[in-house]
Design a protein around this motif. Sequence first.
Motif, mmCIF file in Angstrom:
data_model
loop_
_atom_site.group_PDB
_atom_site.id
_atom_site.type_symbol
_atom_site.label_atom_id
_atom_site.label_comp_id
_atom_site.label_asym_id
_atom_site.label_seq_id
_atom_site.Cartn_x
_atom_site.Cartn_y
_atom_site.Cartn_z
ATOM 1 N N PRO A 27 -0.610 -1.422 17.068
ATOM 2 C CA PRO A 27 0.316 -0.452 16.814
ATOM 3 C C PRO A 27 -0.334 0.188 15.330
ATOM 4 N N LYS A 28 -0.222 1.480 15.068
ATOM 5 C CA LYS A 28 -0.727 2.143 14.268
ATOM 6 C C LYS A 28 -0.342 1.470 12.804
ATOM 7 N N GLY A 29 -1.298 1.228 11.773
ATOM 8 C CA GLY A 29 -0.834 0.843 10.676
ATOM 9 C C GLY A 29 -1.129 -0.961 10.714
ATOM 10 N N HIS A 30 -1.717 -1.156 11.747
ATOM 11 C CA HIS A 30 -1.462 -2.998 11.926
ATOM 12 C C HIS A 30 -3.061 -3.164 12.146
ATOM 13 N N ILE A 31 -3.452 -4.468 12.004
ATOM 14 C CA ILE A 31 -4.960 -4.903 12.379
ATOM 15 C C ILE A 31 -4.599 -6.105 13.158
ATOM 16 N N PRO A 46 0.285 -5.792 9.537
ATOM 17 C CA PRO A 46 0.275 -4.775 8.832
ATOM 18 C C PRO A 46 -0.854 -4.843 7.945
ATOM 19 N N ILE A 47 -1.436 -3.655 7.822
ATOM 20 C CA ILE A 47 -2.604 -3.433 7.169
ATOM 21 C C ILE A 47 -2.398 -3.585 5.705
ATOM 22 N N SER A 48 -1.376 -3.455 5.076
ATOM 23 C CA SER A 48 -0.825 -3.598 3.714
ATOM 24 C C SER A 48 -1.007 -4.971 3.341
ATOM 25 N N TYR A 49 -1.242 -6.008 4.124
ATOM 26 C CA TYR A 49 -1.320 -7.448 3.814
ATOM 27 C C TYR A 49 -2.789 -7.535 3.100
ATOM 28 N N LEU A 50 -3.798 -6.624 3.759
ATOM 29 C CA LEU A 50 -5.113 -6.663 3.426
ATOM 30 C C LEU A 50 -5.441 -6.724 1.707
ATOM 31 N N LYS A 51 -4.520 -6.214 1.172
ATOM 32 C CA LYS A 51 -4.680 -5.867 -0.602
ATOM 33 C C LYS A 51 -3.874 -7.011 -0.982
ATOM 34 N N ARG A 90 5.503 -15.074 3.918
ATOM 35 C CA ARG A 90 5.963 -14.949 2.412
ATOM 36 C C ARG A 90 5.524 -13.566 2.262
ATOM 37 N N LEU A 91 4.499 -12.978 2.650
ATOM 38 C CA LEU A 91 4.025 -11.840 2.242
ATOM 39 C C LEU A 91 5.060 -10.560 2.983
ATOM 40 N N HIS A 92 5.661 -10.916 4.016
ATOM 41 C CA HIS A 92 6.738 -10.004 4.668
ATOM 42 C C HIS A 92 7.987 -10.264 3.867
ATOM 43 N N ALA A 93 8.148 -11.410 3.425
ATOM 44 C CA ALA A 93 9.528 -11.439 2.498
ATOM 45 C C ALA A 93 9.358 -10.492 1.076
ATOM 46 N N CYS A 94 8.003 -10.246 0.654
ATOM 47 C CA CYS A 94 7.985 -9.414 -0.476
ATOM 48 C C CYS A 94 8.398 -7.928 -0.428
#
Length: 94
Positions: A27-31, A46-51, A90-94
């Motif tokens: 999906p868009k926004g994922h890797i 989600p690509i947001s996890y990469l940072k 844990r990243l998803h819960a943030c």
Amino acid sequence: MGIRLPSVILHAKQVLKLQSRNQTYVPKGHIAVYVGEIQKTRFVVPISYLKHPSFLDLLNRAEEEFGFNHPMGGLTIPCDEDAFIDLTSRLHAC
């Protein structure tokens, strides 16, 4: 009486294991990443996890082990699958 996993972990497993019939779909926004020491499992995150610093540590380990030549053709993370699920929960819960 059964043991119930916290809903965060259950949701994370559902998000991570987007095992669709079409294994190339992301999906868009994922890797897509491949995780595991021996047997590699495909996860979509989600690509947001990469940072996130914890995820960056995993990426650094992947770079040390594989460089930029990933045997699965995608990003391969040399990490225990359960540890990866724990981290992404844990990243998803943030």
